[in-house]
Write a protein that holds these residues in place. Structure first.
Motif, short mmCIF file in Angstrom:
data_model
loop_
_atom_site.label_atom_id
_atom_site.label_comp_id
_atom_site.label_asym_id
_atom_site.label_seq_id
_atom_site.Cartn_x
_atom_site.Cartn_y
_atom_site.Cartn_z
N PRO A 515 0.81 -1.23 0.00
CA PRO A 515 0.00 0.00 0.00
C PRO A 515 0.84 1.27 0.00
N GLY A 516 1.87 1.32 0.86
CA GLY A 516 2.65 2.55 0.97
C GLY A 516 3.31 2.97 -0.33
N PRO A 517 4.16 2.11 -0.96
CA PRO A 517 4.79 2.49 -2.23
C PRO A 517 3.79 2.81 -3.33
N LEU A 518 2.67 2.06 -3.42
CA LEU A 518 1.68 2.38 -4.45
C LEU A 518 1.07 3.75 -4.20
N GLY A 519 0.79 4.07 -2.92
CA GLY A 519 0.27 5.40 -2.61
C GLY A 519 1.25 6.50 -2.99
N GLN A 520 2.54 6.22 -2.83
CA GLN A 520 3.55 7.21 -3.23
C GLN A 520 3.52 7.44 -4.74
N VAL A 521 3.31 6.35 -5.52
CA VAL A 521 3.23 6.51 -6.98
C VAL A 521 2.04 7.37 -7.36
N TRP A 522 0.84 7.08 -6.76
CA TRP A 522 -0.34 7.90 -7.10
C TRP A 522 -0.11 9.36 -6.72
N THR A 523 0.51 9.59 -5.56
CA THR A 523 0.79 10.97 -5.13
C THR A 523 1.65 11.69 -6.16
N ASN A 524 2.67 11.03 -6.63
CA ASN A 524 3.56 11.66 -7.60
C ASN A 524 2.87 11.95 -8.91
N LEU A 525 2.07 10.99 -9.39
CA LEU A 525 1.38 11.21 -10.66
C LEU A 525 0.39 12.36 -10.56
N VAL A 565 11.08 15.23 -25.08
CA VAL A 565 11.21 14.93 -23.66
C VAL A 565 10.54 13.62 -23.30
N LEU A 566 9.44 13.30 -23.97
CA LEU A 566 8.61 12.14 -23.61
C LEU A 566 9.40 10.84 -23.52
N PRO A 567 10.30 10.52 -24.49
CA PRO A 567 11.01 9.24 -24.38
C PRO A 567 11.97 9.16 -23.20
N ARG A 568 12.31 10.30 -22.60
CA ARG A 568 13.32 10.30 -21.54
C ARG A 568 12.72 10.36 -20.14
N LEU A 569 11.39 10.32 -20.02
CA LEU A 569 10.75 10.52 -18.72
C LEU A 569 11.19 9.49 -17.70
N PHE A 570 11.45 8.27 -18.14
CA PHE A 570 11.77 7.21 -17.19
C PHE A 570 13.27 7.01 -17.02
N GLU A 571 14.10 7.93 -17.56
CA GLU A 571 15.53 7.85 -17.33
C GLU A 571 15.84 8.25 -15.89
N PRO A 572 16.79 7.56 -15.25
CA PRO A 572 17.16 7.95 -13.88
C PRO A 572 17.63 9.39 -13.83
N ARG A 573 17.17 10.12 -12.87
CA ARG A 573 17.59 11.49 -12.58
C ARG A 573 17.17 12.49 -13.65
N PHE A 574 16.31 12.08 -14.59
CA PHE A 574 15.84 13.05 -15.58
C PHE A 574 14.68 13.84 -15.00
N GLY A 588 11.37 10.16 -8.50
CA GLY A 588 11.42 10.35 -9.93
C GLY A 588 10.56 9.29 -10.61
N LEU A 589 10.23 9.54 -11.87
CA LEU A 589 9.43 8.55 -12.59
C LEU A 589 10.17 7.24 -12.72
N ALA A 590 11.51 7.28 -12.77
CA ALA A 590 12.26 6.04 -12.85
C ALA A 590 12.02 5.18 -11.61
N ILE A 591 11.97 5.82 -10.42
CA ILE A 591 11.72 5.06 -9.20
C ILE A 591 10.26 4.62 -9.15
N SER A 592 9.33 5.47 -9.59
CA SER A 592 7.93 5.06 -9.68
C SER A 592 7.80 3.85 -10.59
N GLN A 593 8.53 3.87 -11.70
CA GLN A 593 8.51 2.72 -12.61
C GLN A 593 9.06 1.47 -11.92
N ARG A 594 10.10 1.63 -11.12
CA ARG A 594 10.66 0.48 -10.41
C ARG A 594 9.64 -0.09 -9.43
N ILE A 595 8.88 0.78 -8.75
CA ILE A 595 7.85 0.30 -7.81
C ILE A 595 6.78 -0.48 -8.56
#
Length: 621
Positions: A515-525, A565-574, A588-595
């Motif tokens: 629940p916690g990590p998924l909630g963090q993803v929704w918060t970021n989006l 910019v769109l293709p680079r959204l999931f690059e680390p630290r972008f 970052g979106l890269a970490i959200s993607q990892r979750i």
């Protein structure tokens, strides 16, 4: 073989000489067009050599046409020409199909010997056991053209060449004394004058050179038997330091002795020329090997440098992920503490609101106008907060009924929503009774606000508890909608001016997740969408069940994301946020993607002007 070219004295003389020289060894065909002759040959017969007599046509084109016939595809070509300049042989030279160019007139007998030698090489490469090789490999050169001593010497190996040179020097200067030197002895010194030559008979000599990066050994196996000869081209200054690497035996020849030997013994010059050519060829091959090795090592170095850069980038990414994880862990601890501290006060406020409501009913039981006061109190306590426009309308209606703008304003603020019924209840009341009436309405509004506030606090506490759950907490039957609710509760303060639309599937199946990590993803989006809309716009959060997956979409009507910019959204630290490595609450979106990937799902972002969609797909239970 074929002699091809226009009729004339050149072709006739060439044909006569070749027929005489090749009698019994090869068949000579004559024709204007070599390709026609080749095509007329029976199967299994190959053209070994084509003598093209120049006819002013392009030599490249004439040779190229021969490759179209299998009989002539492997033939060696010799061009016989009267022209002083040819600019039509580039392709033939590049393809290595033009073996020789013979100028007209040629020495009688020489051309036939030359062609025999060419045919001998061609046949030896294809049929080494052919009996005709005995006649082709020994060309009978005319007496006027003795064999070249230089070419003979070039065929000798280094040891034989050194022996031939010593013999010639001994004949011209007398027997030269042999010098035996210990390993490490320097024969020449870099930058110093060279006043003689050394002929190495036994042992090894290396050529070293000092440079700004230290002492370099440039030649060892490629030194050659004659040391010091190339220094004559450097104004008699040694370019290398020649150093014996083993015990050596050699002879020394001074420049004066060399000059005398060259004058009295012709073989000295030809042997030295052959030795020089061989040394240059050996050193050139060594230089090429070093160049290839340098390119290979540079390539390996570049690849290693790239691997190091990638490793550093990955380490930096890991470090930032650890920082983000630590930040989220701190947020979780803070959330747990805040939830714990708020839980008891929130419960106390909720209980107090309930007690006040019950106590008011007891107090009003003995009041002469209890029914009126209870009704007005209930009407404001049960109403939702009114908008500003509705409050203004109520004030105007109540002012005309009560003849008091102040009381009308207080009633509208308290949440009275039925002006006609309120006016009916207030009709006939004295000034003091009206004050009680308005106070009851305000008290109802206060109880309503107290209940809503305590409910809001309770919701926030529950959401904080969800955030405070450790990431290893795994729920087998997790309702994604609950995690979205928690996220929206936490970011409600950022949604002012945002029109939020929820579209939830009532039959949405659960997922297995944290629940916690998924909630963090929704918060970021959600916060990313709010940032894109700059606090004004329409935000849509949708859940649905599709092909065995739970799909969550966060849609905003912001300006969209640039295509580059769109293709680079999931690059680390972008990030596009002024260079900050932050996204939402620090992910970052890269970490959200990892979750999301850790839950077996996928996350994608599509965008066009006025519509950006972040889509998360999770496997349904």
């Amino acid at each position: 073989m074929v002699v091809a070219g226009p009729d004339g004295t050149v072709r006739d003389a060439l044909t006569d000489e070749l027929e005489q020289e090749l009698e019994g060894l090869a068949t000579v065909h004559i024709g204007v067009d070599a390709l026609s002759v080749a095509r007329a040959l029976p199967d299994g017969v190959l053209l070994g050599l084509v003598c093209l007599v120049d006819d002013s046509a392009s030599v490249d084109k004439r040779i190229a046409t021969l490759t179209t016939d299998p009989h002539a595809r492997a033939a060696t070509t010799v061009l016989v020409t009267e022209r002083e300049v040819h600019d039509d042989v580039s392709h033939a030279m590049d393809a290595d199909v033009l073996a020789a160019i013979v100028a007209v007139p040629w020495s009688p007998g020489w051309l036939g010997a030359h062609v025999r030698s060419q045919l001998g090489r061609w046949l030896h490469a294809r049929r080494p056991d052919d009996p005709r090789l005995a006649g082709l490999e020994q060309p009978a050169l005319p007496d006027a053209l003795p064999p070249s001593a230089l070419l003979q010497h070039l065929e000798l190996d280094e040891e034989a060449l050194a022996g031939r040179l010593v013999e010639a020097l001994d004949r011209s200067l007398g027997t030269r004394p042999r010098l035996r030197l210990r390993a490490g002895t320097r024969l020449t010194h870099q930058g110093s004058g060279v006043h003689g030559l050394f002929v190495v008979l036994d042992g090894s000599v290396a050529l070293d050179r000092s440079s700004e990066i230290g002492e370099l050994r440039l030649h060892h196996a490629s030194t050659g038997p004659v040391v010091g000869l190339l220094s004559l081209t450097q104004q008699r200054q040694a370019f290398f330091t020649a150093r014996a690497t083993t015990d050596v035996e050699l002879i020394h020849i001074s420049l004066e002795q060399l000059e005398h030997a060259l004058a009295v013994e012709p073989e000295v010059g030809s042997v030295m020329a052959a030795a020089t050519a061989r040394a240059l060829a050996t050193r050139l091959r060594r230089s090429e090997q070093l160049q290839v090795e340098k390119v290979r090592l540079n390539g390996e170095l570049d690849r290693e440098r790239q691997r190091l850069a990638d490793a550093l980038e990955q380490l930096e990414g890991a470090r930032l992920e650890l920082v983000e994880s630590a930040r989220m862990a701190t947020l979780g601890e803070l959330s747990a503490g805040v939830a714990h501290e708020l839980n008891n006060p929130a419960a106390a406020v909720t209980r107090a609101a309930s007690f006040i409501t019950d106590d008011l009913d007891v107090l009003l039981a003995a009041h002469p106008r209890a029914a009126t006061l209870r009704e007005i109190m209930s009407s404001t306590r049960g109403r939702s907060p009114l908008g500003t426009a509705r409050q203004r309308q109520l004030r105007r209606e109540l002012t005309s009924s009560l003849d008091s703008e102040q009381l009308a304003r207080r009633l509208a603020s308290a949440g009275v929503d039925d002006a006609a019924r309120t006016a009916e209840l207030a009709r006939g009341l004295s000034a003091g009774e009206l004050e009680e009436f308005v106070a009851a309405a305000e008290l109802g509004g206060a109880l309503r606000n107290l209940a809503l506030g305590s409910e809001r606090i309770t919701d926030l506490v529950d959401s904080l508890r969800s955030y405070a759950r450790p990431s290893e907490t795994l729920v087998d039957e997790l309702d994604v909608r609950t995690t979205i609710d928690d996220a929206l509760h936490l970011v409600a303060h950022r949604l002012d001016g945002i029109e939020l639309e929820r579209n939830d599937d009532p039959e949405l199946p659960p997922v297995r997740g944290h629940p916690g990590p998924l909630g963090q993803v929704w918060t970021n989006l959600v916060l990313n969408a709010v940032d894109a809309m700059q606090g004004q716009g329409h935000l849509e959060v949708t859940t649905r069940h599709e092909d065995g997956e739970v799909v969550v979409e966060v849609v905003d009507d912001g300006p969209g994301i640039a295509p580059d910019v769109l293709p680079r959204l999931f690059e680390p630290r972008f990030t596009t946020k002024h260079g900050r490595v932050r996204y939402g609450l620090g992910l970052g979106l890269a970490i959200s993607q990892r979750i999301i990937h850790s839950h077996g799902g996928t996350i994608t972002v599509t965008s066009e002007p006025g519509r950006t969609v972040a889509t998360v797909r999770l496997p349904a239970r």
